[in-house]
Design a protein around this motif. Structure first.
Motif, PDB file in Angstrom:
ATOM      1  N   VAL A   1       6.592  28.524 -33.513  1.00  0.00           N
ATOM      2  CA  VAL A   1       5.391  28.858 -34.271  1.00  0.00           C
ATOM      3  C   VAL A   1       4.392  29.402 -33.256  1.00  0.00           C
ATOM      4  N   VAL A   2       3.851  30.591 -33.545  1.00  0.00           N
ATOM      5  CA  VAL A   2       2.884  31.228 -32.653  1.00  0.00           C
ATOM      6  C   VAL A   2       1.568  31.399 -33.391  1.00  0.00           C
ATOM      7  N   ASP A   3       0.472  31.410 -32.639  1.00  0.00           N
ATOM      8  CA  ASP A   3      -0.853  31.426 -33.260  1.00  0.00           C
ATOM      9  C   ASP A   3      -1.441  32.827 -33.407  1.00  0.00           C
ATOM     10  N   VAL A   4      -0.617  33.731 -33.946  1.00  0.00           N
ATOM     11  CA  VAL A   4      -1.087  35.056 -34.352  1.00  0.00           C
ATOM     12  C   VAL A   4      -0.516  35.351 -35.739  1.00  0.00           C
ATOM     13  N   ALA A   5      -1.170  36.224 -36.459  1.00  0.00           N
ATOM     14  CA  ALA A   5      -0.782  36.547 -37.834  1.00  0.00           C
ATOM     15  C   ALA A   5       0.543  37.316 -37.881  1.00  0.00           C
ATOM     16  N   PRO A   6       1.306  37.116 -38.960  1.00  0.00           N
ATOM     17  CA  PRO A   6       2.577  37.837 -39.109  1.00  0.00           C
ATOM     18  C   PRO A   6       2.431  39.354 -38.988  1.00  0.00           C
ATOM     19  N   GLU A   7       1.335  39.901 -39.504  1.00  0.00           N
ATOM     20  CA  GLU A   7       1.142  41.347 -39.448  1.00  0.00           C
ATOM     21  C   GLU A   7       1.058  41.850 -38.006  1.00  0.00           C
ATOM     22  N   LEU A   8       0.503  41.019 -37.125  1.00  0.00           N
ATOM     23  CA  LEU A   8       0.402  41.420 -35.716  1.00  0.00           C
ATOM     24  C   LEU A   8       1.752  41.332 -35.008  1.00  0.00           C
ATOM     25  N   VAL A   9       2.543  40.331 -35.364  1.00  0.00           N
ATOM     26  CA  VAL A   9       3.892  40.239 -34.805  1.00  0.00           C
ATOM     27  C   VAL A   9       4.697  41.466 -35.236  1.00  0.00           C
ATOM     28  N   TRP A  10       4.580  41.826 -36.500  1.00  0.00           N
ATOM     29  CA  TRP A  10       5.269  43.011 -37.021  1.00  0.00           C
ATOM     30  C   TRP A  10       4.821  44.273 -36.280  1.00  0.00           C
ATOM     31  N   LYS A  11       3.529  44.423 -36.117  1.00  0.00           N
ATOM     32  CA  LYS A  11       2.975  45.593 -35.423  1.00  0.00           C
ATOM     33  C   LYS A  11       3.531  45.684 -33.997  1.00  0.00           C
ATOM     34  N   ALA A  12       3.632  44.538 -33.325  1.00  0.00           N
ATOM     35  CA  ALA A  12       4.157  44.521 -31.958  1.00  0.00           C
ATOM     36  C   ALA A  12       5.623  44.935 -31.909  1.00  0.00           C
ATOM     37  N   TRP A  13       6.388  44.585 -32.945  1.00  0.00           N
ATOM     38  CA  TRP A  13       7.815  44.915 -32.990  1.00  0.00           C
ATOM     39  C   TRP A  13       8.083  46.347 -33.444  1.00  0.00           C
ATOM     40  N   THR A  14       7.141  46.972 -34.126  1.00  0.00           N
ATOM     41  CA  THR A  14       7.435  48.261 -34.768  1.00  0.00           C
ATOM     42  C   THR A  14       6.605  49.435 -34.257  1.00  0.00           C
ATOM     43  N   THR A  15       5.789  49.228 -33.253  1.00  0.00           N
ATOM     44  CA  THR A  15       4.958  50.284 -32.688  1.00  0.00           C
ATOM     45  C   THR A  15       5.383  50.498 -31.233  1.00  0.00           C
ATOM     46  N   PRO A  16       6.011  51.646 -30.923  1.00  0.00           N
ATOM     47  CA  PRO A  16       6.556  51.846 -29.576  1.00  0.00           C
ATOM     48  C   PRO A  16       5.580  51.572 -28.434  1.00  0.00           C
ATOM     49  N   GLU A  17       4.348  52.052 -28.544  1.00  0.00           N
ATOM     50  CA  GLU A  17       3.418  51.853 -27.423  1.00  0.00           C
ATOM     51  C   GLU A  17       3.070  50.384 -27.222  1.00  0.00           C
ATOM     52  N   TYR A  18       3.133  49.580 -28.266  1.00  0.00           N
ATOM     53  CA  TYR A  18       2.910  48.134 -28.119  1.00  0.00           C
ATOM     54  C   TYR A  18       4.171  47.438 -27.626  1.00  0.00           C
ATOM     55  N   LEU A  19       5.320  47.786 -28.189  1.00  0.00           N
ATOM     56  CA  LEU A  19       6.575  47.149 -27.800  1.00  0.00           C
ATOM     57  C   LEU A  19       6.813  47.304 -26.300  1.00  0.00           C
ATOM     58  N   LYS A  20       6.480  48.451 -25.747  1.00  0.00           N
ATOM     59  CA  LYS A  20       6.678  48.681 -24.320  1.00  0.00           C
ATOM     60  C   LYS A  20       5.846  47.725 -23.460  1.00  0.00           C
ATOM     61  N   ARG A  21       4.787  47.172 -24.021  1.00  0.00           N
ATOM     62  CA  ARG A  21       3.898  46.307 -23.246  1.00  0.00           C
ATOM     63  C   ARG A  21       4.327  44.843 -23.228  1.00  0.00           C
TER      64      ARG A  21
END
Length: 160
Positions: free
Chosen positions: A15-35
């Motif tokens: 369980v992580v303390d960020v919203a599901p939408e942010l986890v999704w964004k991190a997994w599906t946006t190349p410039e974020y995933l690279k980070r």
């Protein structure tokens, strides 16, 4: 979810303390995933995402010594903000992968993102084709590596 086989499957659940939408964004946006995708001191220096069933999921990981490791897979299932499934056994367009003898194992990854009162229940399930593949992945540090990458994802998401 498929039935788990402890002989061939690995699971990381937290369980992580960020919203599901942010986890999704991190997994599906190349410039974020690279980070966040590769545990430091390794880096992800390339990423291509064609977010659709049959679409391309491609990353290039770089070791601290500068050696690059490209990985190309195919998305199998996409449920926005909830579930991503991809495999390295297929190339984009569901084309069978021609994996060389230097590939230590092949897997299918299932990322499940569920709302939780504390943020997100995150489950990464990795299905291997053989017991040997699972053992090799675990010995490479699956739990530590995928856990460290998740910590990096959470730290990044908290900056948005």
């Amino acid at each position: 979810m498929t039935d788990l086989d402890p002989k061939t499957d690995l699971v990381l659940e937290r369980v992580v303390d960020v919203a599901p939408e942010l986890v999704w964004k991190a997994w599906t946006t190349p410039e974020y995933l690279k980070r966040w995708f590769t545990p430091a001191p390794w880096k992800t220096v390339g990423c291509e995402i064609d977010l659709k069933p049959g679409g391309k999921f491609h990353t290039v990981m770089e070791s601290p010594e500068g050696q690059q490791f490209p990985n190309t897979g195919c998305y199998l299932e996409i449920v926005p903000d909830r579930r991503l499934v991809w495999t390295g056994a297929l190339r984009p367009g569901y084309r069978p992968a021609n994996l060389g003898a230097d590939v230590p194992f092949v897997f299918t990854a299932i990322i499940e993102i569920e709302p939780h009162e504390a943020g997100t229940k995150y489950t990464a399930t990795v299905l291997h084709s053989t017991e040997d593949g699972r053992s090799k992945h675990e010995a490479m540090g699956f739990h530590h590596g995928w856990g460290a990458a998740l910590d990096q994802l959470v730290a990044l998401a908290k900056t948005w």
